[in-house]
Structures are given as structure tokens and as C-alpha cells.
Motif scaffolding. Structure first.
Motif, mmCIF file in Angstrom:
data_model
loop_
_atom_site.group_PDB
_atom_site.id
_atom_site.type_symbol
_atom_site.label_atom_id
_atom_site.label_comp_id
_atom_site.label_asym_id
_atom_site.label_seq_id
_atom_site.Cartn_x
_atom_site.Cartn_y
_atom_site.Cartn_z
ATOM 1 N N LEU A 3 48.522 -26.364 24.477
ATOM 2 C CA LEU A 3 47.156 -25.932 24.163
ATOM 3 C C LEU A 3 46.532 -26.794 23.060
ATOM 4 O O LEU A 3 45.329 -27.051 23.070
ATOM 5 C CB LEU A 3 47.209 -24.453 23.739
ATOM 6 N N GLY A 4 47.369 -27.246 22.119
ATOM 7 C CA GLY A 4 46.887 -28.079 21.005
ATOM 8 C C GLY A 4 46.175 -29.347 21.451
ATOM 9 O O GLY A 4 45.358 -29.900 20.709
ATOM 10 N N GLN A 5 46.467 -29.810 22.677
ATOM 11 C CA GLN A 5 45.845 -31.055 23.173
ATOM 12 C C GLN A 5 44.770 -30.800 24.219
ATOM 13 O O GLN A 5 44.295 -31.737 24.855
ATOM 14 C CB GLN A 5 46.902 -31.977 23.795
ATOM 15 N N ILE A 6 44.354 -29.542 24.378
ATOM 16 C CA ILE A 6 43.442 -29.249 25.499
ATOM 17 C C ILE A 6 42.097 -29.981 25.353
ATOM 18 O O ILE A 6 41.439 -30.274 26.353
ATOM 19 C CB ILE A 6 43.236 -27.723 25.688
ATOM 20 N N SER A 44 46.319 -12.949 21.891
ATOM 21 C CA SER A 44 45.012 -13.092 22.549
ATOM 22 C C SER A 44 44.027 -13.963 21.774
ATOM 23 O O SER A 44 43.232 -14.685 22.370
ATOM 24 C CB SER A 44 44.381 -11.720 22.750
ATOM 25 N N ARG A 45 44.092 -13.887 20.436
ATOM 26 C CA ARG A 45 43.077 -14.606 19.650
ATOM 27 C C ARG A 45 43.134 -16.120 19.885
ATOM 28 O O ARG A 45 42.142 -16.812 19.692
ATOM 29 C CB ARG A 45 43.196 -14.271 18.159
ATOM 30 N N TYR A 46 44.297 -16.619 20.335
ATOM 31 C CA TYR A 46 44.396 -18.062 20.614
ATOM 32 C C TYR A 46 43.425 -18.495 21.705
ATOM 33 O O TYR A 46 42.992 -19.634 21.731
ATOM 34 C CB TYR A 46 45.825 -18.440 21.055
ATOM 35 N N PHE A 47 43.111 -17.569 22.613
ATOM 36 C CA PHE A 47 42.273 -17.957 23.748
ATOM 37 C C PHE A 47 40.788 -18.002 23.386
ATOM 38 O O PHE A 47 39.987 -18.521 24.152
ATOM 39 C CB PHE A 47 42.542 -17.033 24.944
ATOM 40 N N LEU A 48 40.456 -17.462 22.193
ATOM 41 C CA LEU A 48 39.065 -17.548 21.731
ATOM 42 C C LEU A 48 38.639 -19.002 21.600
ATOM 43 O O LEU A 48 37.476 -19.343 21.795
ATOM 44 C CB LEU A 48 38.916 -16.847 20.369
ATOM 45 N N SER A 49 39.597 -19.874 21.248
ATOM 46 C CA SER A 49 39.236 -21.270 21.001
ATOM 47 C C SER A 49 39.365 -22.163 22.235
ATOM 48 O O SER A 49 39.210 -23.380 22.139
ATOM 49 C CB SER A 49 40.081 -21.834 19.855
ATOM 50 N N LEU A 50 39.642 -21.576 23.406
ATOM 51 C CA LEU A 50 39.632 -22.400 24.632
ATOM 52 C C LEU A 50 38.231 -22.997 24.785
ATOM 53 O O LEU A 50 37.235 -22.281 24.683
ATOM 54 C CB LEU A 50 39.952 -21.534 25.862
ATOM 55 N N PRO A 51 38.127 -24.306 25.051
ATOM 56 C CA PRO A 51 36.799 -24.944 25.065
ATOM 57 C C PRO A 51 36.057 -24.722 26.388
ATOM 58 O O PRO A 51 35.700 -25.664 27.085
ATOM 59 C CB PRO A 51 37.150 -26.429 24.867
#
Ligand code: SAM
Length: 385
Positions: free
Chosen positions: A215-218, A255-262
Motif C-alpha cells: 500500500l505504501g507504494q500505491i 479501516s482508517r488505512y483505507f481513508l488514504s487510498l488515492p
């Protein structure tokens, strides 16, 4: 009623539309096979959890799944709190639609023929073979990961350079060696490509691509121009849940990690349909409605359900125009390929650009991103040429 014309259509497409009903039955194996020319997805590998020969003695239905968990006895009725009421209301809305879809399936004159076809596919397909699969999740997280190369064996001239069919050089192999992690790997040909990675073989469908990273490189997959954005975005996040099985198969994230999906940056300037797989938990549904969709700039359209309470079939339904989609599940957490059915809802575009986030497989016409998009491309899931 007599078997209908719909059966031959199903055998080609993997999609069975029940006449006079909003229900659709999907065979993921047939649907996926439309992405391949030389290879075939192995039904016994796909359906191994549910279609073991010993489990379907009774006709015409497949018999029960022995792994099915015993339901806890229902608690005595008590007055529901606000959250429970909301959850109950969601269930009440879905139940009649799903029941009706299930009735369409069981009542269909083609149902016995469909099931017997799936069984015979299953029985005549080859068993899983060939040692232990690679764990891309592990490989990607160690320092050696970025050093690993994959070899693609292109058998035909690539699509881009092609002017006419006579330009094809059948049988000629062109090799390309590419870093497998943090790199866009494209099969831009009209044909399946066999790839080799650390002595295992992978089958890449025609006109497909993947980017394998954490995810860090998305951000690396964000298109440079927004008219290159995606019209259809399917997301199956590694939500946290209590399943020990899941924990051993892939890591989960809060879940909060998915808030930053671009998501905004991935969408097409003319708009996109975003489809999100969600577990049926009220807390999660609330988070999605109140926080996640606003953070992504997504407006709610319709809900997708996946019910696992049937004896031999799992059902999930896209409740738009009251359409219900039914399928037999594959490996743990493996979702059926619903891209084609969703495409019907993508407004305005003829050749939609499609991406799956947290993918474990590849499909023709799709960009697959995740930390293991090659997982189900291992040749052990295929039947060979
Ligand atoms: N849709 C898939 C299918 O049908 O097979 C299942 C996806 S599964 C629910 C979630 C996926 O997210 C797993 O492949 C998991 O390894 C991956 N994942 C977990 N943590 C990740 C991370 N930090 N970066 C990228 N992918 C991750």
C-alpha cells in the motif's frame, strides 16, 4: 417448463440471466476463461472447497458443505439498540430479494443442467499439482524483494507493433526480464503469456497488467493525466475481522488505512463507478458511509451483499434495479469476477478502463494492483494448453 436458449449462452459466457427475474447466476470459471486463449482455469482448483465429489451424492442439488460452521443458537429476543435496529433493517431489506433470487435458481428448468455441467467440468478437470506456491506477501516484505525478476515468454508479436495478422510469428518466443515488485508489468498481446518466477510458472491473460506492491507504494499507479483515469474501480480491502483463517492467508489493515487510498486520483475525469466489497458489519458500514466515501469523494449508489448461509451456494446481490447475482464461492475470500456485470452500470463509456485494488488475480482488460496480484495466476490453478 422446458430448458431455455439461455443455457447455451451461459455455457459460453458464464452468466445465466433467469428469464422473468432479476437474478443472475455466475460461473466464475467460465467467466475467467474468457480471458485466456491457450490455458483454462481448472474448475477443481477453483471450486475445491465446495464441489468435492464425495459431497454431492444427492441430485439435483449439491450437498452441504462439511466445513460449514455451526450457527450459534439465536439469543432470546431483547429490545434492539440503535445499531442493532439499523443492522436488522438492512437484513430485512435484503432478505426477500435474496430469497426470490434463490427461488428463481431452484425453480429454473435449466438449473439441473447447469449443476450437472459444473459437476462434470469439475470431475474431468485436473487436480492441483506442483509443490508449494510462492508467498508474494512475504517476498515483497523482505529486502531481497525488489531484486527479484520475472521472465515473460511472449509467443507472438506484441499488440502495439501489430499491423496485420500476417505479422504474427507463431511459436516465436520473445523473452522479457523485469523486476516483479514495484513495477508495471504488461501483457499487451492478444495471447496468454507464460511467465517464470523463481522456478514457478504464471499465466498472464491477454491485454492485462499488474503492479505488485505494498500500500505504501500505491501512489506509483496514479495516472499522470486524469483522462487516463479509471472508469471502473473494484476494491476488496483486507478488512480486519476475527477469522483465524484469514490471518494466516493475508495480512489485514485497520479501516482508517483505507481513508488514504488515492481513489480521487485514480478516477477518470468523466467519472467512475467505484465498487467496494464490505463485510456485513454495521460498524464498518457506518464507517464507510460517514467517513470513507466522503474521504474518497464517492457518492453512494447501491449495496452489494454476500450471504454465506446457504447449504451449498453463497449468494451475493447487487441491489440495483433489484438485480441479484448468485455464484458458488471459490477459495477463501476469493470474490467472483463481477466486472462485466458492473460494466453495465458504468455510464457513457464504450471501452472502460478498469482497475482492481487488492487483487489476487488478473483479468483481460484490467489493471490488477495489490501485494499478490499473481496469486491465482500460478499455473497450478490452470489446466494447461
Ligand atoms: N479480491 C481478492 C480475491 O478475490 O481473491 C481478495 C482480496 S483480499 C480480501 C485482500 C488482499 O489485500 C490480500 O491479497 C492481501 O494480501 C492484500 N493486502 C493486505 N495488506 C496489504 C498491503 N499493505 N498492501 C497491499 N496489499 C495488501
Amino acid at each position: 417448463s422446458k430448458p431455455s436458449d439461455e443455457l447455451p449462452r451461459f455455457l459460453d459466457s458464464g452468466i445465466y440471466r433467469f428469464p422473468n427475474s432479476n437474478a443472475v447466476f455466475v460461473d466464475p470459471v467460465r467467466l475467467l476463461n474468457r480471458s485466456y486463449n491457450r490455458f483454462r482455469v481448472s474448475p477443481s482448483a477453483y471450486y475445491s472447497r465446495f464441489l468435492e465429489p464425495k459431497h454431492y451424492a444427492q441430485e439435483p442439488t449439491l450437498s452441504s458443505n462439511p466445513n460449514k460452521r455451526k450457527r450459534k443458537p439465536k439469543k432470546q429476543p431483547h429490545s434492539l439498540n440503535e445499531k442493532e435496529r439499523a443492522a436488522d433493517q438492512r437484513h430485512q431489506e435484503a432478505r426477500p430479494l435474496l430469497l426470490k433470487a434463490h427461488e428463481s435458481l431452484l425453480g429454473s428448468a435449466d438449473f439441473p443442467a447447469i449443476m450437472s455441467k459444473l459437476r462434470s467440468d469439475f470431475c474431468s478437470s485436473t487436480e492441483l499439482t506442483g509443490g508449494e506456491e510462492h508467498s508474494f506477501i512475504e517476498l515483497g516484505s523482505v529486502w531481497q524483494g525488489p531484486l527479484c525478476d520475472i521472465t515473460l515468454n511472449f509467443k507472438f508479436t506484441r499488440l502495439k507493433n501489430e499491423t496485420n495478422n500476417e505479422g504474427l510469428e507463431n511459436g516465436k518466443v520473445e523473452q522479457r526480464v523485469l523486476p516483479v515488485f514495484n513495477n508495471l508489468i504488461v501483457n499487451d498481446t492478444h495471447d496468454d503469456v507464460e511467465a517464470e518466477f523463481l522456478k514457478r510458472h504464471y499465466i498472464l491473460p491477454r491485454e492485462s497488467c499488474f503492479y505488485m506492491s505494498d500500500l505504501g507504494q500505491i501512489h506509483n499507479i496514479i495516472p499522470a493525466e486524469s483522462d487516463n483515469g479509471f472508469n471502473l474501480i473494484v476494491i476488496d480491502p483486507p478488512w480486519e475481522n476475527g477469522s483465524a483463517r484469514q490471518k494466516s492467508l493475508y495480512p489485514t489493515l485497520p479501516s482508517r488505512y483505507f481513508l488514504s487510498l488515492p481513489i480521487k486520483q485514480l478516477t477518470h475525469q468523466e467519472g467512475s463507478l467505484v465498487a467496494l466489497w464490505v463485510t456485513n458489519r454495521e460498524k464498518l458500514r457506518n464507517f464507510i458511509e460517514k467517513e470513507l466515501f466522503p474521504a474518497w469523494g464517492v457518492r453512494y449508489l447501491f449495496t452489494v451483499y454476500w450471504l454465506k448461509d446457504s447449504e451449498y451456494l453463497s449468494e451475493f446481490g447487487a441491489v440495483k434495479d433489484k438485480q441479484i447475482i448468485i455464484s458458488i464461492p471459490g477459495a477463501y475470500s476469493r470474490k467472483p469476477p463481477i466486472g462485466e456485470l458492473l460494466l453495465e452500470h458504468v455510464p457513457g463509456v464504450k471501452s472502460a478502463r478498469c482497475i482492481e485494488l487488492f487483487a489476487r488475480e488478473m483479468v483481460t482488460g484490467w489493471f490488477s494492483w495489490g501485494n499478490e496480484p499473481l496469486h491465482f495466476q500460478d499455473s497450478r490453478y490452470f489446466q494447461g494448453e
